[in-house]
Design a protein around this motif. Structure first.
Motif, PDB file in Angstrom:
ATOM      1  N   LEU A  25       0.822  -1.210   0.000  1.00  0.00           N
ATOM      2  CA  LEU A  25       0.000   0.000   0.000  1.00  0.00           C
ATOM      3  C   LEU A  25       0.854   1.257   0.000  1.00  0.00           C
ATOM      4  CD1 LEU A  25      -2.934  -0.899   2.444  1.00  0.00           C
ATOM      5  CD2 LEU A  25      -3.035  -0.589  -0.038  1.00  0.00           C
ATOM      6  N   VAL A  26       1.928   1.248   0.800  1.00  0.00           N
ATOM      7  CA  VAL A  26       2.836   2.396   0.834  1.00  0.00           C
ATOM      8  C   VAL A  26       3.483   2.596  -0.531  1.00  0.00           C
ATOM      9  CG1 VAL A  26       5.005   3.261   1.789  1.00  0.00           C
ATOM     10  CG2 VAL A  26       3.290   2.285   3.310  1.00  0.00           C
ATOM     11  N   PHE A  27       3.907   1.513  -1.163  1.00  0.00           N
ATOM     12  CA  PHE A  27       4.540   1.616  -2.479  1.00  0.00           C
ATOM     13  C   PHE A  27       3.547   2.133  -3.519  1.00  0.00           C
ATOM     14  CE2 PHE A  27       8.142  -0.305  -0.716  1.00  0.00           C
ATOM     15  CZ  PHE A  27       9.167  -0.385  -1.647  1.00  0.00           C
ATOM     16  N   ILE A  28       2.297   1.703  -3.433  1.00  0.00           N
ATOM     17  CA  ILE A  28       1.281   2.197  -4.363  1.00  0.00           C
ATOM     18  C   ILE A  28       1.088   3.706  -4.193  1.00  0.00           C
ATOM     19  CG2 ILE A  28      -1.189   2.157  -4.921  1.00  0.00           C
ATOM     20  CD1 ILE A  28      -1.159  -0.837  -4.271  1.00  0.00           C
ATOM     21  N   ALA A 119      15.972 -13.668   0.776  1.00  0.00           N
ATOM     22  CA  ALA A 119      14.965 -13.989  -0.241  1.00  0.00           C
ATOM     23  C   ALA A 119      13.570 -13.561   0.191  1.00  0.00           C
ATOM     24  CB  ALA A 119      14.994 -15.483  -0.546  1.00  0.00           C
ATOM     25  N   SER A 120      13.220 -13.765   1.453  1.00  0.00           N
ATOM     26  CA  SER A 120      11.880 -13.403   1.923  1.00  0.00           C
ATOM     27  C   SER A 120      11.674 -11.891   1.892  1.00  0.00           C
ATOM     28  CB  SER A 120      11.651 -13.942   3.335  1.00  0.00           C
ATOM     29  OG  SER A 120      12.562 -13.364   4.251  1.00  0.00           O
ATOM     30  N   THR A 121      12.701 -11.149   2.296  1.00  0.00           N
ATOM     31  CA  THR A 121      12.605  -9.686   2.264  1.00  0.00           C
ATOM     32  C   THR A 121      12.574  -9.174   0.834  1.00  0.00           C
ATOM     33  OG1 THR A 121      13.823  -9.568   4.349  1.00  0.00           O
ATOM     34  CG2 THR A 121      13.676  -7.545   3.065  1.00  0.00           C
ATOM     35  N   LEU A 126      10.020  -6.771  -3.914  1.00  0.00           N
ATOM     36  CA  LEU A 126       9.782  -6.793  -5.358  1.00  0.00           C
ATOM     37  C   LEU A 126       8.291  -6.804  -5.685  1.00  0.00           C
ATOM     38  CD1 LEU A 126      12.529  -9.202  -6.754  1.00  0.00           C
ATOM     39  CD2 LEU A 126      12.561  -6.710  -6.497  1.00  0.00           C
ATOM     40  N   ILE A 127       7.518  -7.592  -4.945  1.00  0.00           N
ATOM     41  CA  ILE A 127       6.073  -7.620  -5.191  1.00  0.00           C
ATOM     42  C   ILE A 127       5.472  -6.240  -4.928  1.00  0.00           C
ATOM     43  CG2 ILE A 127       3.876  -8.519  -4.308  1.00  0.00           C
ATOM     44  CD1 ILE A 127       5.214 -11.222  -3.984  1.00  0.00           C
ATOM     45  N   GLY A 132       3.134  -1.352  -7.015  1.00  0.00           N
ATOM     46  CA  GLY A 132       3.132   0.108  -6.966  1.00  0.00           C
ATOM     47  C   GLY A 132       3.378   0.730  -8.329  1.00  0.00           C
ATOM     48  N   LEU A 133       4.384   0.220  -9.041  1.00  0.00           N
ATOM     49  CA  LEU A 133       4.691   0.772 -10.362  1.00  0.00           C
ATOM     50  C   LEU A 133       3.652   0.385 -11.403  1.00  0.00           C
ATOM     51  CD1 LEU A 133       8.553   0.260 -10.266  1.00  0.00           C
ATOM     52  CD2 LEU A 133       7.317   2.444 -10.255  1.00  0.00           C
ATOM     53  N   LEU A 134       2.961  -0.737 -11.190  1.00  0.00           N
ATOM     54  CA  LEU A 134       1.856  -1.091 -12.079  1.00  0.00           C
ATOM     55  C   LEU A 134       0.720  -0.082 -11.940  1.00  0.00           C
ATOM     56  CD1 LEU A 134       0.616  -3.113 -14.091  1.00  0.00           C
ATOM     57  CD2 LEU A 134      -0.296  -4.365 -12.117  1.00  0.00           C
TER      58      LEU A 134
END
Length: 258
Positions: A25-28, A119-121, A126-127, A132-134
Motif C-alpha cells: 500500500l505504501v509503495f502504491i 529472499a523473503s525480504t 519486489l512484489i 506500486g509501479l503497475l
C-alpha cells in the motif's frame, strides 16, 4: 529443507506483522503520487494557489515516460527508506535476543539462514514495487498517454536488480551489528555514500550500481536497452552475491566468537 523452512517462517512472520498489506500500500501511494499531482496541478493551483483573478495557468504536459520515471524517483527515496526500516531488525534483532543462536544450533547452516532471510525480504520488496509501479503505469496511460506494457516490464525488471542490491546492504549490516536502529542508520549512510561515490566517479566508472537508475531512465525515454544498462545490471548482481557471501562469513565469525 532448512532453507525452505526458514523462508516459510519469514513469509509467515511478514504476514503476522501485516507487512504483506502495508508495504504494498505504501509503495502504491508513493508511486501514484507524482503522476496524479502532476496531472491535477493546474486545478490545485487554480483552487488553492491564491492566484490573481483571471490568471490563466498553462503548464506544459510532460511526456508519459518522464511522468512514469517520477514514480521510480519517489521509490528511490521514500520507498527505499521503507525497505531499510522494515529490514533493519531482520537478523540483528534475533542476534540481540538470542533467537539466532537457538536457530543456528539445530543445526541450520549460516548460508541457509542468511539467504532465506534475504529472499523473503526481497520477495516482499519486489512484489510491492511491481504492484506500486503497475498502479503508476495505469494512471500514466490513463492521464498522459500510452506506455507499452513491455516497457513497464523491462524497466521494473531492471529496477528490481537495484532493489536486490539495497536489500543485500541491509543484510550485511544486519550480520555485522546487533542493534536494529544502528543497522537502519548505517544502511541509509551506506546508500548515501554509494550515491556520492557514483556522482564523483560516474564519468570514469560507468557501471556502479547507483548508475542503473540513470540507464533505466534512458531506457524509458528511448525504449532500447543499452550495453551500459546490461553491464551495470550484471555488475550489480555480482556485487549483491559478494555482499551475501561476506554476510555469511561475518555471521559465522560473530556467532562462533559469541
Amino acid at each position: 529443507m532448512q532453507w525452505i523452512t526458514i523462508f516459510q517462517k519469514e513469509i509467515l512472520e511478514n504476514a503476522r506483522n501485516f507487512k504483506w498489506i502495508w508495504v504494498p500500500l505504501v509503495f502504491i501511494l508513493l508511486a501514484i503520487m507524482d503522476p496524479l499531482t502532476t496531472y491535477y496541478m493546474p486545478v490545485l493551483l487554480e483552487n488553492f494557489g491564491d492566484l490573481p483573478e483571471g490568471a490563466q495557468i498553462n503548464l506544459p504536459t510532460p511526456p508519459p515516460p518522464e511522468v512514469f520515471w517520477m514514480s521510480f524517483s519517489q521509490l528511490n527515496v521514500l520507498g527505499i527508506l521503507v525497505v531499510l526500516l522494515m529490514s533493519m531488525g531482520l537478523i540483528s534483532a534475533e542476534r540481540k535476543s538470542g533467537v539466532s543462536e537457538m536457530v543456528l544450533v539445530k543445526p541450520v547452516s549460516y548460508t541457509s539462514y542468511v539467504t532465506a532471510k534475504f529472499a523473503s525480504t526481497l520477495l516482499l520488496t519486489l512484489i510491492s514495487a511491481f504492484i506500486g509501479l503497475l498502479a503508476s503505469w495505469y494512471y500514466v496511460n490513463l492521464l498522459f498517454g500510452e506506455i507499452p506494457f513491455s516497457l513497464y516490464i523491462g524497466s521494473v525488471s531492471f529496477y528490481s536488480i537495484w532493489l536486490m542490491f539495497i536489500v543485500s546492504i541491509s543484510i550485511i549490516l544486519n550480520t555485522a551489528f546487533r542493534t536494529p536502529g544502528l543497522v537502519g542508520f548505517l544502511s541509509v549512510a551506506a546508500l548515501l555514500l554509494a550515491s556520492a561515490i557514483n556522482s564523483v566517479f560516474k564519468t570514469r566508472i560507468e557501471w556502479l550500481p547507483p548508475q542503473i537508475n540513470a540507464y533505466i531512465k534512458g531506457y524509458l525515454s528511448t525504449g532500447s536497452v543499452t550495453n551500459d544498462l546490461w553491464i551495470t545490471a550484471i555488475v550489480t548482481i555480482g556485487l549483491t552475491a559478494i555482499l551475501l557471501i561476506i554476510s555469511v562469513f561475518i555471521l559465522r565469525k560473530k556467532e562462533l566468537a559469541a
